[in-house]
Scaffold this active site. Structure first.
Site, PDB file in Angstrom:
ATOM      1  N   GLY B 129     -12.983 -27.843 -14.219  1.00  0.00           N
ATOM      2  CA  GLY B 129     -12.918 -27.245 -15.552  1.00  0.00           C
ATOM      3  C   GLY B 129     -11.755 -26.272 -15.651  1.00  0.00           C
ATOM      4  O   GLY B 129     -11.943 -25.063 -15.519  1.00  0.00           O
ATOM      5  N   SER B 163     -12.104 -35.067 -16.227  1.00  0.00           N
ATOM      6  CA  SER B 163     -12.468 -36.404 -15.766  1.00  0.00           C
ATOM      7  C   SER B 163     -13.720 -36.314 -14.909  1.00  0.00           C
ATOM      8  O   SER B 163     -13.987 -35.282 -14.293  1.00  0.00           O
ATOM      9  CB  SER B 163     -11.313 -37.064 -14.999  1.00  0.00           C
ATOM     10  OG  SER B 163     -10.644 -36.128 -14.213  1.00  0.00           O
ATOM     11  N   GLU B 246      -2.779 -31.422  -6.140  1.00  0.00           N
ATOM     12  CA  GLU B 246      -2.904 -32.399  -7.216  1.00  0.00           C
ATOM     13  C   GLU B 246      -1.543 -33.016  -7.537  1.00  0.00           C
ATOM     14  O   GLU B 246      -1.430 -34.197  -7.802  1.00  0.00           O
ATOM     15  CB  GLU B 246      -3.497 -31.723  -8.463  1.00  0.00           C
ATOM     16  CG  GLU B 246      -3.809 -32.724  -9.577  1.00  0.00           C
ATOM     17  CD  GLU B 246      -4.486 -32.077 -10.780  1.00  0.00           C
ATOM     18  OE1 GLU B 246      -4.385 -30.851 -10.935  1.00  0.00           O
ATOM     19  OE2 GLU B 246      -5.099 -32.824 -11.553  1.00  0.00           O
TER      20      GLU B 246
END
Lengths: 359, 407
Positions: B129, B163, B246
């Site tokens: 989040g 996601s 990421e």
């Protein structure tokens, strides 16, 4: 597993770069290209002592017998310095054709002299890569006839290696019937010549050596790519330095994203290309079954990346980059020449497809 | 330059190949399938992989991992061989890849014991989040806030681009807990159970026609203050320890290689006026340009691996993977569509669509990846600022920035 340049290769790059900074700084480069000779012959002979001129000559003939990746490291430094030196024509293409195609006697005669910088040679093979109008050489009855175009580093060479089909003929510059004509190009740091043959008798002929010619051209494509890489490195560092220094609207233009992003795009394009070049150079010696395809794709890629990159670098500089006085134009033109040499991107992409049966 | 891995690594590779050959058909679905997240077959497969040291390899044994020392070559061999065998690598995603390293570095002993082992086996699925409607590239501008009432944190606000939220039991979220503090200093890293009352997940349908993402709404969502990782107000720093990860997950060269091979197949099979699309000089030229880029990215990955093995910083070279890789993947999908001509527009639901709309899906999805995980423009900021040492854009006046995050 170690993908990257070795300590020795980094040292080699540093050595050649330092030599160029001292012996061939940009003002000296400008002096050479404004003078009568197309190269700096003193610097070339001095580079012989560093093993540069003979880096691809076997040790038995007085050379350093380095790998092609080593030679690519040197070529990157020469591109970075916009050096007016015949590394591609003499030290790479002619040297490798002699090594791969010539008789032992001819090798013994010429390779030691190429290695010590006392002689230079050039390869006339543009027609093998791409047959253009008004060019072509025939060999009949022991005589060469016709025109060979775009012989890189051909000015001032002592002899020429002339490719006719899969054969190579050795022609001294002094041969009867040979006309050598310099062709003015955009990049005056390297020269092209046109050779006219009027019933010229070669000093020697090596027949059915197509594979050796192809190997040499593959190596040449890696070396031109390396030269583009060095030119791009120079264009990027000049652009970043200029953007940090130049102020408009009361602040350095490097603080504007419109300018920063252009610099980021240049780096983002060149870094993976550098990795590809190292691999292509490595494969020429170590993975020969892959090397023709890699050299071809590598040169096609660098032709595109380099071409875009020096355009962006000029854009970052604004008006000053367009002047003759500012040095960036030297690299803009050097990459412009390199892009066309030994096949432009379209030609090379078509060749790459053929090599893997995709055509 | 030495591209050999050495005998002990080749032994590891041989054993792994043997394992994949004999046990590979126990793996659930195909590599990278999201639908099986948290499913029983995936958990069983993951446990088998951990037992053999092929998954959760560097996570300490006491927290459910295989407890091996990090080794970039082993990691590369694992990725190469699972890719070659087309077998699921087990549990992937934001729980194991981002939350677990964060907890191991910053979490309390209790947080590590409660959350790491079930996350590692895939029994506990997580979503991230972070992004909000008003906080995309400027992530630190988040406005979802948590007010402390005794030992409870009461959260209100909204997250977007979440996601796997629909499969998740837990979320790790960035929440503004110190509204008076400076922009970056007022954020906490909070673990939120997805079944907490007041939390609402709504699917976010994208241009692909599928809901790859969700929106998550918080209305008086109450979680224990003990669910904050690290100290209150430290969340920005904590999140940044794993954001770089990421960036490296996106734009991997293996994806590009797979897409490139797929495009060659499409072009070989597509017939244009009685000739294969490969015979079109224009399409072939585009294909070769993209092949050069694909090989360059593969070489680049090897170079970055080389830097890691030597313990050197990869410098600016390490910052360009996401920008190049995502653009390349998008271009590869675009070429496949063009090679199909008018047939390139067909999508899922007709036999005439090649690979059930795979290429149109990729073309759209890869565009999303150019934007997600740090947009191309943010990547260029990172490259020019961290890589080239160029200055940041001057900040707008501090008071304006602060009022922007209060709301």
């Amino acid at each position: 597993m170690d993908f990257g340049l070795s300590e020795e290769q980094l040292l080699l790059a540093e050595t050649v770069t330092r030599f160029l900074d001292e012996r061939l700084p940009v003002p000296r480069v400008r002096e050479v290209i404004d003078g009568d000779e197309s190269i700096d012959p003193d610097a070339w002979r001095a580079l012989a002592e560093l093993g540069v001129t003979g880096c691809l000559v076997p040790e038995t003939h007085g050379g350093a017998e380095l790998s092609l990746l080593d030679a690519a490291v040197i070529a990157t430094a020469l591109g970075h310095g916009a050096a007016p030196l015949p590394f591609l024509g003499s030290a790479t293409l002619a040297t490798l054709v002699l090594r791969g195609a010539a008789s032992p006697a001819v090798q013994s005669e010429w390779l030691p002299r190429l290695a010590d910088g006392s002689a230079r040679m050039a390869l006339a093979a543009a027609e093998r890569i791409e047959q253009r109008q008004d060019s072509g050489v025939t060999f009949e009855g022991g005589r060469l006839q016709g025109t060979a175009l775009f012989v890189i580093d051909g000015a001032g060479a002592d002899a020429y290696l002339v490719a006719v089909g899969d054969d190579v003929h050795l022609v001294p510059a002094s041969a009867d019937g040979l006309a050598i004509k310099a062709l003015p190009t955009i990049d005056r740091t390297r020269g092209l010549v046109e050779l006219g043959f009027e019933a010229v008798a070669p000093a020697d002929s090596f027949l059915a050596v197509g594979a050796a010619l192809d190997r040499a051209v593959d190596a040449g494509r890696v070396i031109v790519s390396a030269d583009i890489l060095g030119s791009c490195d120079r264009a990027i560092s000049m652009s970043v330095a200029y953007a940090m220094d130049r102020e408009q609207f009361g602040r350095p233009i490097a603080t504007f994203q419109a300018v920063k992003h252009l610099c980021a795009e240049m780096v983002a394009a060149i870094e993976p290309a550098r990795s590809l070049l190292w691999y292509a150079g490595h494969s020429w010696d170590e993975i020969p079954e892959e090397s023709a395809l890699l050299a071809t794709l590598c040169k096609a890629h660098f032709s595109t990346v380099g071409h875009d990159l020096v355009r962006i670098a000029t854009q970052v500089h604004g008006g000053i980059g367009f002047t003759d006085e500012y040095d960036l134009q030297l690299w803009f033109k050097r990459v412009g020449l390199s892009r066309q040499l030994l096949g432009g991107p379209e030609k090379l992409n078509a060749h790459a497809a053929e090599l893997q049966g995709l055509a | 330059m030495d591209l050999s891995y050495g005998p002990e690594y080749e032994t590891f590779r041989a054993e792994l190949r043997e394992f994949l050959q004999t046990r590979g058909d126990e793996a659930p679905g195909r590599a990278g399938e999201v639908a099986s997240l948290g499913g029983e077959s995936l958990v069983r497969w993951q446990k088998l992989l951990i037992e053999h040291g092929y998954a959760a390899r560097n996570i300490p044994k006491e927290y459910g991992g295989a407890g091996a020392e990090p080794d970039p070559l082993i990691a590369t061999i694992l990725s190469e061989e699972f890719g070659r065998a087309r077998v699921s690598r087990g549990v992937a995603g934001q729980g194991i890849d981002m939350l677990v390293p964060t907890l191991l570095e910053h979490g309390s002993e209790e947080q590590k014991r409660s959350y790491v082992p079930p996350t590692v086996t895939g029994e506990m699925v997580w979503c991230q989040g972070y992004s909000e409607p008003g906080a995309g590239s400027d992530l630190a501008a988040i406005q979802t806030h948590g007010r402390v009432e005794g030992d409870t944190l009461v959260i209100n606000g909204q997250k977007i681009w979440t996601s796997t939220a629909q499969f998740s039991q837990m979320m790790f979220a960035l929440v503004r807990t110190e509204p008076e503090a400076a922009k970056h200093a007022g954020i906490s890293y909070v673990l939120v159970p997805m079944d907490t009352p007041g939390l609402d997940v709504r699917p976010l349908k994208t241009m692909t026609g599928h809901a790859e993402f969700n929106e998550v709404f918080f209305d008086e969502v109450r979680v224990p203050v003990a669910n904050i990782v690290g100290r209150r107000g430290q969340g920005w720093k904590i999140a940044n320890t794993t954001l770089g990860h990421e960036r490296n997950m996106l734009g991997s060269s293996a994806t590009s290689e797979g897409l490139y091979e797929g495009v060659v197949r499409v072009m070989r099979e597509e017939q244009v006026d009685g000739h294969s699309a490969l015979e079109s000089p224009v399409l072939r030229d585009r294909l070769m340009s993209l092949q050069a880029k694909t090989i360059a990215m593969k070489c680049h990955a090897m170079r970055l691996l080389g830097s890691r093995l030597r313990g050197e910083s990869s410098g600016v070279a390490g910052l360009v993977t996401k920008l190049n890789g995502c653009q390349l993947n998008h271009d590869l999908a675009g070429l496949a569509i063009d090679a199909m001509g008018e047939g390139g527009v067909l999508y899922r639901g007709t036999d005439r669509s090649r690979e059930n709309g795979r290429w149109q899906f990729q073309y759209m999805f890869q565009l999303g990846l150019i934007i997600g995980g740090g947009t191309a423009q943010i990547q260029k900021n990172i490259i020019s600022e961290r890589g080239l040492g160029m200055p940041r854009e001057p900040k707008v006046a501090a008071s304006a920035a602060k009022s922007g995050v209060k709301g």
